[in-house]
Design an enzyme around this catalytic site. Structure first.
Site, mmCIF file in Angstrom:
data_model
loop_
_atom_site.group_PDB
_atom_site.id
_atom_site.type_symbol
_atom_site.label_atom_id
_atom_site.label_comp_id
_atom_site.label_asym_id
_atom_site.label_seq_id
_atom_site.Cartn_x
_atom_site.Cartn_y
_atom_site.Cartn_z
ATOM 1 N N SER A 1 40.077 53.617 49.078
ATOM 2 C CA SER A 1 39.456 53.438 47.765
ATOM 3 C C SER A 1 37.944 53.333 47.754
ATOM 4 C CB SER A 1 40.051 52.205 47.071
ATOM 5 O OG SER A 1 41.408 52.410 46.773
ATOM 6 N N SER B 1 40.300 53.789 44.314
ATOM 7 C CA SER B 1 40.268 52.997 43.102
ATOM 8 C C SER B 1 38.890 52.454 42.742
ATOM 9 C CB SER B 1 41.258 51.829 43.228
ATOM 10 O OG SER B 1 40.874 50.952 44.278
ATOM 11 N N LYS C 1 33.368 45.469 41.415
ATOM 12 C CA LYS C 1 34.621 46.125 41.042
ATOM 13 C C LYS C 1 35.548 45.131 40.345
ATOM 14 C CE LYS C 1 38.367 48.781 43.273
ATOM 15 N NZ LYS C 1 38.835 49.309 44.583
#
Length: 479
Positions: A181, A157, A82
């Site tokens: 997330s 996210s 990520k």
């Protein structure tokens, strides 16, 4: 014919060790799919194909030269990272145009552990600016789109990570969770996602989260793969603010993913108390179906009060919003470029700057009292089950366009169940048991005791055996 992307990561790793499949073949396959589908789905901010192939060639030489028992557990397995996590020598944009040219000079501790385990890094997955949103749209990459329906958001996210795994662009992915997330995109993309116990995974060397809301964790299709990644990611470094209870010597999370959980006492709720946030009928139906399944598996299931006013004094939403704003303000921004941030982060950082330190400390203290009250009230339960989200997936662009205050309100209404477990620090997972009428996934959230990932993984594996989900794939899977 079985394709490489049909195989779980633990099976791929075994095939690399037995020399049935080479790291180069695996990496070339996922890079080919990434080139074909990644841009339209907005999975990545940065793809590092040449670096990945170089890593794969090294892994292949090692697989041929070493004995199987000496090889690291993820040798040759593609694992995207990520883009909130530094990966040395690669762009680290944090989803922000003000960081678009930033290149990380070091690996985070989590990335270093993945590297030492033999992972092949294929790129940096898409994320909203600084991870502040529950969707994945920013100004440095195309919006991430749900592989089940590209008109829908994959959540956030860790939306890009979820897209990569759900679309077959990677067997597993690194993700992180500060308010839901990991569990949000897992729910809407039909994946298994686990937020570990606070302190299970180190935030070293520089993650600015003193409260401990955020942690790295796995996004996968298979429970055994999540356990494999958690074994690799887990550990602490000197100076960590939080540490989790270690496993007994000789035990691994992978061991627990293969064990029966026994008969559990499980609490559940599906309401939002004084917050008054409506929960979609299809979500409630899925929740009831999960409870029936758990009862059929022999567990004791009973309704409990939500962690609302009785525990957090009616101030949870306001206090969490203050801490969230403070977290958003912690990411360094180049001098003179604050005005270039997205609207949500400008608003959050302005709120943080206007927040007196005593008010911040008081909010943290109220949350801490709520944590103690909630953990005491649920201490007799092995797990707590809730919906992962209040509604099925929403369209791309749903959250933005009407000002940051309204955007934050919509995010809160979409995710009323997740953030409390970032505050408590408990391990929490989204399990892909259901689908809405339109075919989009609906996850169920299961939260364990502090340090309770072993039991959660055992329960998740039991649910996976009872209602297998890995064969339910989006249309892009076979394209």
């Amino acid at each position: 014919m079985t394709e490489i992307h049909d195989l779980p990561a633990h099976r791929l790793a075994a095939m690399v060790r037995s020399r049935e499949l080479s790291p180069r073949e695996i990496t070339e396959h996922v890079l080919s799919r990434t080139e074909r589908h990644g841009p339209a789905l907005g999975a990545y901010i940065t793809v590092i194909a040449e670096k990945a192939l170089e890593q794969a060639r090294y892994a292949e030489k090692r697989a041929m030269a070493d004995t199987p028992e000496t090889l690291p557990p993820l040798l040759g397995i593609p694992v995207p990272v990520k883009d909130l996590e530094p990966l040395a020598g690669v762009r680290a944009t944090y989803g922000s145009r003000v960081m678009a040219d930033n290149v990380a000079s070091f690996d985070s501790d989590t990335v270093a552990r993945l590297r030492a385990a033999g992972a092949v890094f294929t790129g940096k997955t898409n994320t909203p600016e600084f991870g502040s949103g529950c969707y994945t749209e920013n100004e440095v990459a195309p919006p991430a789109r749900n592989p089940w329906n590209p008109e829908l958001s994959p959540g956030g996210s860790s939306g890009g990570a979820a897209v990569a795994v759900a679309a077959g662009l990677a067997p597993v992915a690194h993700a992180s969770d500060g308010g839901g997330s990991i569990r949000i995109p897992a729910s809407v993309c039909g994946l298994f996602g686990l937020k570990p116990t606070r302190g299970r995974v180190s935030g070293a060397p520089a993650k600015p989260d003193l409260v401990g809301l955020s942690t790295s964790g796995p996004l996968t299709r298979h429970v055994a793969d999540a356990a494999l990644l958690l074994d690799v990611m887990s550990g602490n470094r000197p100076g960590d603010y939080h540490t989790a209870p270690p496993l007994p010597p000789g035990e691994t999370f992978a061991d627990h993913a293969g064990r029966e959980p026994g008969r559990l006492r499980i609490g559940h709720y599906a309401h939002t108390g004084s917050a008054g946030i409506p929960v979609h009928p299809e979500v409630l139906a899925a929740h009831e179906a999960t409870l029936r399944l758990l009862a059929d598996l022999g567990h004791e299931v009973e309704e409990i009060p939500e962690p609302g006013d009785a525990h957090f004094g009616g101030t949870f939403s306001d206090d969490f919003a203050l801490v969230w704003a403070a977290m958003a303000s912690a990411t360094p921004v180049p001098a003179g470029r604050e005005h270039e941030l997205g609207e949500l982060n400008r608003w959050l950082r302005e709120r943080a700057r206007a927040l007196p330190v005593p008010d911040y400390i008081a909010a943290c203290a109220r949350l801490q009292r709520g944590i103690r009250s909630w953990l005491a009230a649920t201490g007799e339960h092995d797990a707590v089950v809730t919906p992962a989200l209040a509604s099925p997936p929403v369209p791309v662009g749903y959250f933005t366009g009407d000002g940051p205050g309204e955007e934050f309100r919509r995010m809160t209404a979409f995710t009323p169940f997740t953030s409390v477990f970032n505050v408590t620090g408990q391990p929490s997972m989204s399990v892909p048991l259901h689908h809405a009428a339109d075919g989009s996934p609906l996850g169920s959230m299961v939260t364990g005791r502090m340090g309770g990932e072993p039991l959660l993984l055992s329960l998740a594996a039991q649910l996976e055996r009872a209602r297998p989900w890995a064969d339910r794939v989006p249309p892009v899977w076979n394209a």
